[in-house]
Design an enzyme around this catalytic site. Structure first.
Site, PDB file in Angstrom:
ATOM      1  N   SER A  31       0.838  -1.197   0.000  1.00 51.71           N
ATOM      2  CA  SER A  31       0.000   0.000   0.000  1.00 51.71           C
ATOM      3  C   SER A  31       0.873   1.248   0.000  1.00 51.71           C
ATOM      4  CB  SER A  31      -0.901   0.019   1.240  1.00 51.71           C
ATOM      5  OG  SER A  31      -1.550   1.265   1.394  1.00 51.71           O
ATOM      6  N   TYR A  74      -2.946  -0.596  10.409  1.00 47.50           N
ATOM      7  CA  TYR A  74      -2.920  -0.917   8.984  1.00 47.50           C
ATOM      8  C   TYR A  74      -1.588  -0.502   8.357  1.00 47.50           C
ATOM      9  CZ  TYR A  74      -4.254  -0.787   4.024  1.00 47.50           C
ATOM     10  OH  TYR A  74      -4.312  -0.969   2.672  1.00 47.50           O
TER      11      TYR A  74
END
Length: 675
Positions: free
Chosen positions: A552, A565
């Site tokens: 990501s 996250y």
């Protein structure tokens, strides 16, 4: 569609639907009739015959070649003899009527020259058992009297058509023939009569073999070679499969197929396994797909994995030497180059059969053909002695110029042909897009997801080159089970995509230990477990491989309210670097993709992450994708398909010297530039 052609297609489909009648893509059927010539408006006699490469069970009118009967008959007058019979195949093109349809097959002469309105040529196991028996001619007479005649072995072609035509002419009482070493041909005045005659020959031969045959034609069971219990058998097969696939892919990468049916396990447990397997297959359709003989592991099922692998390597080396010698014994100056010396069939007592091919269907069909061969050997040995056509004749077919020309006409393989991909989180969103793209580029795909129904839906959308497996990536045993299922489906693993993920958006003080553990278990620990399991299989194969992490932008960018996250994604990103360095010596490349703002079609965003991020940024959830797009340099929204394209770019071959790379797919986020 002409009524005669429609009736032929229906008959073909019925015959081809039952594997007792013929093998996949084996045999051909024909019908003769009259149509109106569009040029002269006069009646013209035609023959419709299944074209080259088609399958009777799925035949359509487009799979038929349509030829003028008068021109086929005229070829007899210009036939230059058996030494030049291959020239007649090109002559069939000058007999075609109209445009479209399939290319005429080598067996066209059999159908066009036999004086019967309807003809079936089939490869039933029972018929081939008689055809390969040492005293097949006498057995045929005993089984059928003068209703079915014997035609000695001859390679398919124009002369065989003349031979059968002569037998039909000289024996008006006959309904068909047994073709030595090959199969059967039947005929009839109507389509129904022809079909009935074909089935009569097949079923009569089946009854004859059952009633007259001796028990245990393969000999007694050898202690230690019996089938392992199912659970142990599957586990051993999954452990062996990568090693075997690597050996079978020495010359050319192959896809694998595993079969542990009763017929295979019974054959591999018997005393005469090695003796009979060494004789090889006989019917041309069989050995063209299975090679002249299989590789047989000569150890009991109780041997250790290390012992089995070591022995397989020895046997594989011997197999390659023997195959090269076979080629050298029979090759001539104009023979095609040797296509590869690796086995297409590997038999492992107590475990089953591994078959290989250029794609999943070819691998599966090769295994099915070897089962046909086992049935043929059983039938022949039950009433006589199995005696396939001799080695030189096998070579003449395997390296036939006409077969080589057919291979050369095959479409160019897709970029990921022969590669097996394993995609976690493949049931939805980015994972689904990746699975679909890899399949479209030719890969076989194992769709892994915690949501079994979602995985199955994606696999169904892809088709027979995909399987669905249930995978909790945070559980080591579940990961191993998922990989075992994938390996048994396709033979091994070449490309793994660590895509499974989830996200919970909370400020630091609201992030619970459970939130932290859940995200790290799925993404950090899950990627580790998947990569570790994949790396073992890839190293066992010895074929290199690719591992791609879907990380990501948050792996390098400190966004608000996503500490768990972002930390998990940073863990994944560093795994890429660590594993690229460690696995490089094995030819395994490890790279990453860093997406951002993938809202539409995203499983994560649909499960609450979208609403949470929209709240953080103070925009409606429905406008979150547009919001992300506006903050990028390109001002473009990122979709799951864009991430899939990056995965393909990394694994598709053009970046073959690249490892340890992170590819941003974020439409340009300057704060996330890699430094």
């Amino acid at each position: 569609m002409n009524d005669t052609a429609a009736e032929l297609v229906a008959r073909s489909n019925r015959l081809g639907a039952d594997p007792r009648n013929t093998n996949y893509a084996g045999g051909n059927t024909s019908a003769k009739g009259t149509a109106t010539d569009p040029v002269t408006s006069q009646p013209i006699d035609l023959v419709w015959v299944k074209g080259s490469g088609g399958d009777l069970g799925t035949l359509t009118s487009q799979g038929l070649a349509v030829l003028r009967q008068d021109r086929l008959n005229a070829l007899v007058e210009v036939y230059p003899g058996v030494e030049r019979e291959d020239e007649m195949v090109a002559a069939f093109d000058y007999c075609l009527h109209g445009k479209g349809g399939a290319a005429p097959s080598i067996d066209t002469a059999m159908h066009g020259l036999v004086d019967a309105p309807h003809v079936d040529h089939l490869h039933p196991d029972s018929g081939i058992a008689l055809a390969t028996a040492a005293d097949g001619e006498a057995l045929t007479r005993e089984c059928f009297g003068d209703r079915v005649m014997w035609v000695p072995w001859r390679r398919p072609g124009f002369q065989l058509g003349l031979d059968i035509a002569a037998v039909k002419r000289d024996n008006p009482q006959a309904i068909g023939v047994i073709l030595g070493g090959h199969g059967i041909t039947a005929w009839g005045d109507t389509s129904a009569e022809c079909e009935a005659n074909s089935l009569d020959i097949i079923r009569t031969a089946e009854r004859f073999l059952a009633e007259r045959g001796k028990p245990e034609p393969f000999g007694p069971v050898v202690p230690g070679f019996e089938a392992l219990p199912e659970e142990d058998r599957k586990a051993r097969a999954a452990a062996l499969a990568p090693y075997i696939r690597g050996l079978a892919s020495t010359d050319n990468p192959q896809v694998g197929h595993y079969n542990d049916s009763e017929v295979v396990l019974e054959f591999t447990a018997r005393a005469r396994l090695a003796e009979l397997a060494a004789l090889g297959t006989s019917c041309p359709d069989h050995f063209l797909r299975t090679k002249v003989r299989p590789l047989v592991l000569d150890l009991p099922a109780t041997a250790s994995l290390d012992e089995a692998v070591a022995r397989l390597r020895e046997l594989h080396a011997s197999y390659r030497e023997d195959y090269a010698a076979y080629y050298q014994r029979h090759a001539t100056e104009d023979s095609p180059a040797m296509r590869g010396a690796d086995p297409a069939i590997v038999l492992v007592p107590g475990v089953g059969m591994f078959s290989f091919g250029k794609d999943k269907q070819t691998a599966r069909v090769a295994g099915e053909f070897y089962i046909n061969a086992i049935n043929v050997m059983r039938g022949a040995e039950a009433v006589s002695t199995y005696q396939p056509i001799d080695e030189r004749e096998k070579f003449r077919i395997e390296y036939w110029a006409l077969e080589e020309a057919k291979l050369q006409r095959m479409p160019k393989p897709k970029p990921l042909a022969t590669r097996v991909a394993f995609v976690t989180g493949g049931g939805s969103g980015i994972g689904k897009a990746i699975a679909l793209r890899l399949a479209a580029e030719g890969a076989c795909v194992v769709v892994a997801d915690l949501d079994t129904a979602a995985a199955e839906a994606t696999a169904k959308e892809i088709g027979p080159t995909a399987v669905a497996v249930t995978a909790d990536v945070s559980n080591a045993s579940a990961v191993q089970q998922a990989f075992d299922e994938g390996v048994l489906a396709f033979g091994g693993i070449d490309l793994v995509v660590n895509n499974a993920g989830l996200s919970i958006s909370k400020p630091l003080l609201e992030t619970t230990e459970k939130d932290w553990d859940l995200q790290h278990d799925v993404m950090a620990k899950g990627s580790f477990l998947v990569s570790r399991t994949a790396a073992k299989a890839m190293i066992d194969q010895g074929m290199g491989g690719d591992i791609v992490y879907i990380s990501s932008k948050n792996a390098v960018f400190a966004g608000p309210n996503n500490v768990a996250y972002g930390a998990a994604k940073a863990d994944q990103a560093h795994q890429v670097r660590l594993l690229a360095a460690e696995l490089g010596p094995h030819g395994i490349r490890v790279n990453g993709v860093n997406p951002d703002g993938v809202v539409r079609g995203s499983g994560i965003f649909a499960k609450g992450w979208g609403a949470q991020r929209a709240a953080v940024y103070g925009v409606p959830e429905s406008e979150l994708g547009a919001f992300y797009a506006q903050r990028t340099l390109l001002k473009r929204e990122v979709l799951p398909e864009h991430v899939a394209a990056a995965v393909f770019a990394l694994a598709g071959g053009d970046l073959s010297q690249t490892t340890g790379l992170h590819v941003p797919v974020d439409a340009g986020v300057a704060a996330a530039f890699l430094r």
